[in-house]
Design an enzyme around this catalytic site. Structure first.
Site, PDB file in Angstrom:
ATOM      1  N   GLU A  46      -0.701 -38.753  -4.086  1.00  0.00           N
ATOM      2  CA  GLU A  46      -0.436 -39.353  -5.317  1.00  0.00           C
ATOM      3  C   GLU A  46       0.219 -40.707  -4.236  1.00  0.00           C
ATOM      4  O   GLU A  46       0.766 -40.862  -3.406  1.00  0.00           O
ATOM      5  CB  GLU A  46       0.495 -39.211  -5.719  1.00  0.00           C
ATOM      6  CG  GLU A  46       1.490 -40.081  -6.850  1.00  0.00           C
ATOM      7  CD  GLU A  46       2.210 -38.689  -7.484  1.00  0.00           C
ATOM      8  OE1 GLU A  46       2.391 -39.437  -8.511  1.00  0.00           O
ATOM      9  OE2 GLU A  46       2.451 -38.266  -7.400  1.00  0.00           O
ATOM     10  N   LYS A 115      -2.315 -40.559 -14.917  1.00  0.00           N
ATOM     11  CA  LYS A 115      -1.753 -39.456 -14.737  1.00  0.00           C
ATOM     12  C   LYS A 115      -0.797 -39.517 -16.434  1.00  0.00           C
ATOM     13  O   LYS A 115      -0.477 -40.424 -16.901  1.00  0.00           O
ATOM     14  CB  LYS A 115       0.030 -40.268 -13.445  1.00  0.00           C
ATOM     15  CG  LYS A 115       0.704 -39.035 -13.533  1.00  0.00           C
ATOM     16  CD  LYS A 115       2.195 -39.262 -12.753  1.00  0.00           C
ATOM     17  CE  LYS A 115       3.142 -37.618 -12.264  1.00  0.00           C
ATOM     18  NZ  LYS A 115       3.473 -38.432 -11.108  1.00  0.00           N
ATOM     19  N   CYS A 168       0.767 -35.230  -9.597  1.00  0.00           N
ATOM     20  CA  CYS A 168       2.053 -33.841  -9.995  1.00  0.00           C
ATOM     21  C   CYS A 168       2.210 -33.408 -10.260  1.00  0.00           C
ATOM     22  O   CYS A 168       2.415 -32.642 -11.361  1.00  0.00           O
ATOM     23  CB  CYS A 168       2.729 -34.922  -8.912  1.00  0.00           C
ATOM     24  SG  CYS A 168       4.459 -34.763  -7.627  1.00  0.00           S
TER      25      CYS A 168
END
Length: 647
Positions: A46, A115, A168
């Site tokens: 990330e 994300k 994540c």
């Protein structure tokens, strides 16, 4: 792909916070290493282009300009590579900034996935900079590349493999984006992460990745930020994990100060077969996925380097039924034995009997059956004298096996009966007009059926049931006499293959505190596997060795596992066996010969499996005609044997 195997890599490149030129060069360097290893998919952490810990610098125009230049550099520097790369960087669309996985292939930026879930608790305050990607479906400019699709409902494809994205925090939510992406067709999920390390977090993360890859029936590649990120408040350990359907197939050593690359081959055919086989996966797709909402973007790359087929970067166990590593041996053995004990105990209670009859030969299968029976009687508080062990010496019985049978029964405190069958079988030969000097199938099967008749009749005498001893490998190969040892009232070993039988008997030997019993069990393990239906040699040693006749059980159990568990064809099983057994006593010619024997016997002997007694399923592979394996007894084997011939 290489015969259904897809080479992937999780990278932890060097990183300097906010130093995009340094970071882009680090990504290119590790991409070169990955490409030299034949990798088709490379995943970086990330915010790998900027560093995750830039803080308010993310909203600074100098950093934003540097991001575009870095993406251009990575794309142009990797243009010659037949590989798709996922890098992490911020992407701006109007007045919103997104934390994205940017896909680069063939010198182009082909897509960006934002994300979905932005953490804003404890040490995380990402909503200060980034907006959730939920419902985003637009196109943006990234560096010099324009009209780049930006969406959470987006897959990319390379070499027919479809790939989806978690970033994540997405993985830690009740419904990760990867769940829907997998149902939308993603074979592989990548996770670009910058998860810091705290006590106990790594173990929990591994369990999340394992569960998600299993639940989604997918490959899962996790790449986490490492050394070089700011240590102002957090420390990053640099995690690189590759999982497949619940199992870790590759991982790195954390806390390295140097770049790391973890490479492995994912089995895409196995993933797709399990999805096809599990009807509930397809039902979930129907319920949760509208395929019209999803876009799959092709990388435009077909893997076809002018090189020999690469050697697999993947461990394939020679003994797929047997647990690997010492740490889980006791746990796994206890679980297997308790499944068998529970099945037999329930059968004893349901039939209201306190007696079982079992033939004890001094071989592995009857030994395991007797050990399980003794445990079952103990669990029910029934006197083990209710277990009637019958040894039935015949033409081929050796002193070694007979002695071990008696010693084992004595050590367990069961009732012992010995009934020689030679006279009865000779009478039978006389009745049917068979010459006893001809050691053919009639000679052998007459002994097996005589033994079964004795066991059944003794069970009638005592109001008990006959406990079968035949194992899963014998059922697969048809290595049993029809209506002889093929039949019983409960087949306790029906779900246990031969390689696992040996492992379990050894576990019993190690576990026992009785030295005499331990020595007996270890000698049984070392005794050649044999039905002992042919007379011994002049030294009293076993002549009829099963593995000389039907082949090595190590190979047959390997063939059986991949035939039943994944439905693979002979060509693919052969390729996997050659990889697994490389350097062993089995060369490619031996593997080809015995895989042909396996499929010949597997098809011809189905009629024996179609009328099996009840028996407990233990592992993922079973041949019960009432559940796991339904096959016509007259199915043609031509397709399979034709492949064997062409290997």
């Amino acid at each position: 792909m290489n015969n259904g195997f897809f080479r992937v890599a999780a990278a932890v490149p060097a990183v300097n916070v906010a130093d995009c030129p340094f970071n882009s060069q680090a990504i290119v360097d590790i991409a070169k290493e990955a490409y030299s290893k034949g990798v088709s998919l490379l995943v970086t952490p990330e915010m790998s282009v900027t560093g995750y810990t830039c803080g308010d610098l993310f909203h600074n125009s100098a950093l934003q300009e540097a991001v575009g230049e870095a993406i251009d550099y990575i794309a142009h520097s990797t243009a010659h590579m037949d590989m798709i790369i996922s890098v992490g960087a911020p992407v701006i669309d109007g007045c919103a900034m997104y934390n994205c996985a940017i896909w680069i292939a063939g010198g182009r930026v082909i897509a960006a996935v934002p994300k979905t879930y932005i953490p804003n608790y404890n040490e995380f305050y990402e909503k200060r900079w980034w907006k959730t990607g939920i419902d985003v479906n637009t196109s943006v400019s990234i560096g010099s590349f324009h009209s780049v699709p930006l969406s959470t409902k987006l897959l990319v494809e390379i070499d027919s493999v479809k790939i989806g994205v978690d970033i994540c925090e997405d993985l830690w939510t009740p419904c990760p984006p990867s769940s829907i992406a997998s149902m939308a067709g993603a074979d592989v999920i990548v996770n670009l992460s910058a998860s810091n390390d705290i006590i106990g977090k790594y173990r929990y993360l591994c369990s999340l990745v394992s569960q998600q890859s299993a639940r989604c029936i997918c490959g899962y590649i996790y790449s986490g930020a490492g050394f070089g990120e700011s240590s102002t408040d957090l420390v990053f350990d640099g995690k690189a994990l590759i999982y497949e359907n619940g199992k870790c197939i590759a991982s790195n050593e954390r806390w390295s100060r140097s770049p790391q690359l973890v490479v492995a081959d994912l089995d895409i055919y196995a993933i797709r077969r399990d999805r096809l086989h599990m009807g509930s996966f397809s039902d979930s797709v129907s319920k949760y996925v509208d395929h019209e909402e999803w876009t799959c973007i092709s990388s435009g790359i077909t893997i076809g380097r002018n090189e020999p087929t690469p050697k697999l970067i993947r461990h394939i166990s020679q003994l797929p039924f047997v647990p690997e590593g010492d740490s889980h041996i006791n746990e796994r053995a206890c679980e297997i034995i308790n499944i068998q004990i529970a099945g037999l105990a329930r059968r004893l209670l349901s039939t209201h009997t306190k007696s079982i009859v079992v033939g004890i030969s001094g071989g592995l299968d009857s030994t395991l059956a007797l050990l399980v029976a003794a445990k079952a009687f103990d669990s029910l508080g029934i006197d083990k004298k209710g277990i009637i062990g019958v040894t039935m010496p015949g033409f081929g019985t050796t002193g070694r096996t007979h002695s071990n049978a008696i010693k084992l029964m004595e050590s367990l405190g069961i009732t012992i009966r010995e009934i020689p069958i030679v006279d009865a079988v000779n009478q039978h030969f006389h009745d049917i007009g068979h010459d006893s000097s001809i050691h053919d199938v009639t000679y052998e099967n007459s002994q097996a059926r005589e033994r079964t008749q004795l066991l059944m009749d003794i069970a009638n005498q005592v109001g008990g049931m006959v406990l079968g001893t035949g194992d899963l490998s014998e059922l697969a190969l048809g290595w049993a006499t029809y209506n002889g040892d093929h039949m019983s009232m409960y087949g306790i070993n029906a779900g246990i293959p031969k390689t696992l039988v040996r492992y379990l008997v050894r576990w019993f030997a190690i576990d026992t505190h009785d030295d005499d019993c331990k020595r007996c069990l270890m000698d049984i393990i070392d005794t050649p596997i044999s039905p002992e239906l042919i007379p011994a040699d002049e030294h009293g040693d076993i002549v009829q060795k099963t593995e000389d006749l039907v082949g090595p059980y190590e190979l047959h159990d390997f063939f059986l596992y991949y035939t039943l568990r994944y439905g693979f064809d002979p060509k693919r099983i052969y390729m996997m066996a050659c990889h697994a057994f490389e350097g062993s006593e089995y060369d490619t010619n031996a593997i080809k010969y015995w895989i042909t024997v396996f499929f010949q016997r597997f098809f011809r002997q189905q009629f024996k499996r179609s009328c099996l007694p009840d028996g407990p399923k233990v592992g993922s592979v079973c041949l019960s005609p009432r559940g796991d394996w339904r096959m016509p007894s007259d199915a043609s084997s031509e397709v399979w044997l034709s492949q064997c011939k062409d290997l």
